[in-house]
Design an enzyme around this catalytic site. Structure first.
Site, mmCIF file in Angstrom:
data_model
loop_
_atom_site.group_PDB
_atom_site.id
_atom_site.type_symbol
_atom_site.label_atom_id
_atom_site.label_comp_id
_atom_site.label_asym_id
_atom_site.label_seq_id
_atom_site.Cartn_x
_atom_site.Cartn_y
_atom_site.Cartn_z
ATOM 1 N N SER A 298 0.842 -1.195 0.000
ATOM 2 C CA SER A 298 0.000 0.000 0.000
ATOM 3 C C SER A 298 0.888 1.260 0.000
ATOM 4 O O SER A 298 1.813 1.338 -0.805
ATOM 5 C CB SER A 298 -0.952 -0.040 1.201
ATOM 6 O OG SER A 298 -1.991 0.877 1.021
ATOM 7 N N ASP B 19 -8.565 -4.732 -6.786
ATOM 8 C CA ASP B 19 -8.202 -3.660 -5.863
ATOM 9 C C ASP B 19 -8.499 -2.296 -6.477
ATOM 10 O O ASP B 19 -7.962 -1.966 -7.530
ATOM 11 C CB ASP B 19 -6.708 -3.772 -5.526
ATOM 12 C CG ASP B 19 -6.269 -2.767 -4.486
ATOM 13 O OD1 ASP B 19 -7.136 -2.048 -3.943
ATOM 14 O OD2 ASP B 19 -5.050 -2.696 -4.214
ATOM 15 N N HIS C 243 -6.456 -5.738 -2.228
ATOM 16 C CA HIS C 243 -5.334 -4.935 -1.758
ATOM 17 C C HIS C 243 -4.273 -5.797 -1.058
ATOM 18 O O HIS C 243 -4.577 -6.504 -0.111
ATOM 19 C CB HIS C 243 -5.880 -3.883 -0.804
ATOM 20 C CG HIS C 243 -5.057 -2.649 -0.694
ATOM 21 N ND1 HIS C 243 -4.649 -1.912 -1.788
ATOM 22 C CD2 HIS C 243 -4.564 -1.988 0.384
ATOM 23 C CE1 HIS C 243 -3.946 -0.872 -1.378
ATOM 24 N NE2 HIS C 243 -3.877 -0.896 -0.073
#
Ligand SMILES: *[C@@H]1O[C@H](CO)[C@@H](O)[C@H](O)[C@H]1NC(C)=O
Length: 462
Positions: A160, A393, A422
């Site tokens: 991320s 995602d 994710h």
């Protein structure tokens, strides 16, 4: 009851919008404090602070192994999840694993109880964070702490926002690591991020055309509730959101849905919606999800974000400060009239929101062009970098899913499978996982092994 959040017992989610920290965390670790520099941009500033890090040495081969630096991001860093990809790589490489907490999160507060004042938050930015990583590596080598010889190869892994740090680190400090993994690395700091919801529509349409249509109708349902002056306050109160503006509530609503897709629960979420008899019943279901997340609604309210009281478990003031001052990713509705997000949530609204939460006179707004000019945005071109993304995602449009001529040296994998979202590759493997996920993890391991073998064969020749 419709509750489907049982998956949350295996993965604990931090409350920032796109963060997941995958547990459980039972591997044997030791926790230390590192004396870190406050201001890497000013050599005259010798101020320091204590940065927390966790060390896992069970797989470490000090003579022919390496070091895996797991970059923690916008959460209280508990370390690395059991059986996660970092540990699988550690076993393969004989590596020691070090998880380093990010400045201003968890226990790593550079100014202690004063850390979250606006003045002091000015030390929270991407360059200081990357320089923290560099200085940490250099000091570990210099001081030979934890039995880490200065000649050992270092690798970095992040997911991320830390995925972006992992990718950017290859650009700013290519000599300090041998190879990095950036999972869902959001290297494209998009200001007007309408592509996010567009991907939600695409991902949910894998469940059939009904699912994105319901999301659109649910958005209309909320807008209608908020437009009724007589009932809107009671409506917001039923979500504990009475202190929030209508638009903050709209964002909270959209993000509750987003969380389901982003965390890889699209199939069950869409199935449940379709099983319900009316839009009202679907709205009740989403309300249950929202209420089940405790006080996570607070992250959407500027009223709450203004609170400067440092709390190691809270990440929202720091994270949205990063978004409003540097990283952006400000989610807006796409123009195609098929949005799950209210059309009120424009960039103009974001500007008001950011300043409502963080301004004390001076206007706050992210200069995304400066970040893009420095790192290249989606044209980032570095070697020895793997970038992975989950096919469902919503964040993948801020990441590199397919290398082009501009970044010919980056290795990319789009992990396109049901409920693959994710940071899907970073977690622990499961028996029922899709084949493409297993094969991608294997490809990552092969590449790391190759880097590792090359490193040691070169070292032997010299
Ligand atoms: C920033 O932190 C320092 C050190 O703790 C403190 O002296 C100062 O008052 C803080 N600034 C603000 C505005 O809180």
């Amino acid at each position: 009851m419709y509750l489907i959040l049982s998956a949350l017992t295996i993965c604990s989610y931090a409350i920032a919008p796109h963060v997941l920290t995958q547990g459980p965390f039972t591997e044997t670790k030791e926790t230390f404090q590192f004396t870190q520099l406050l201001d890497h941009s000013d050599p005259a500033n010798t101020q320091t602070w204590q940065q927390r890090y966790h060390v896992y040495s069970q797989y470490f081969n000090p003579t022919k192994g390496g070091v895996i630096l797991y970059i923690c991001g916008e959460w209280n860093c508990q370390g690395v999840g059991d059986n996660s990809l970092s540990f699988q790589l550690a076993k393969d490489l004989g590596a020691i694993v070090i998880a380093l907490e990010h400045r201003f999160y968890g226990q790593s507060q550079p100014f202690g109880a004063d850390s979250w004042s606006l003045e002091n938050l000015s030390y929270l930015n991407v360059h200081q964070a990357l320089d923290d990583l560099a200085y940490f590596i250099l000091q570990m080598k210099r001081l030979k702490l934890h039995n880490i010889d200065s000649t050992l190869p270092w690798y970095a892994i992040g997911g991320s926002y830390p995925g972006a740090l992992s990718a950017w680190f290859r650009y700013k400090y290519p000599h300090l690591t041998v190879g990095n993994l950036a999972s869902s690395g959001v290297i494209n700091t998009i200001l007007d991020y309408w592509q996010f919801d567009d991907q939600i529509r695409k991902s949910t349409s894998k469940s059939g055309e009904q699912c994105p249509l319901y999301l659109q109708l649910l958005n209309g349902y909320v807008d209608k509730k908020l437009k009724n002056f007589n009932t809107k306050q009671a409506f917001k109160e039923s979500y504990n959101c009475e202190k929030m503006t209508d638009n903050e509530f709209r964002w909270f609503w959209a993000d509750t849905i987003v969380q389901m897709i982003q965390s890889g629960q699209r199939t069950r979420f869409c199935q449940t919606l379709e099983s319900l008899p009316s839009i009202e019943a679907m709205a009740e279901y989403i309300k249950e999800i929202a209420l089940d997340q405790g006080d996570s609604y607070k992250q959407y309210g500027a009223y709450y974000l203004r609170d400067e009281t440092v709390d190691q478990n809270s990440v929202i003031r720091q994270w949205y400060f990063q978004c409003c001052s540097e990283l952006a990713y400000l989610q807006t509705p796409p123009q195609n009239k098929e949005s799950l997000r209210s059309y009120e949530l424009t960039l103009d609204w974001w500007r008001v929101w950011c300043n409502d939460a963080y301004s004390q006179g001076e206007v706050i707004w992210p200069d995304v062009r400066a970040t893009e000019a420095y790192f290249g945005g989606l044209n980032l071109n570095v070697d020895h970098l793997i970038m992975t993304n989950g096919g469902e995602d919503p964040w993948q449009t801020a990441s590199l899913t397919k290398a082009t001529k501009a970044n010919s040296k980056v290795i990319t994998y789009l992990i396109d499978c049901d409920d693959c979202a994710h940071c899907v590759d970073l977690g622990a493997p499961s028996a029922k996982e899709p084949a493409v996920l297993t094969s991608t993890r294997q490809a990552i391991k092969n590449t790391f092994k190759q880097w590792h073998d090359q490193f040691w064969s070169k070292t032997m020749v010299e």
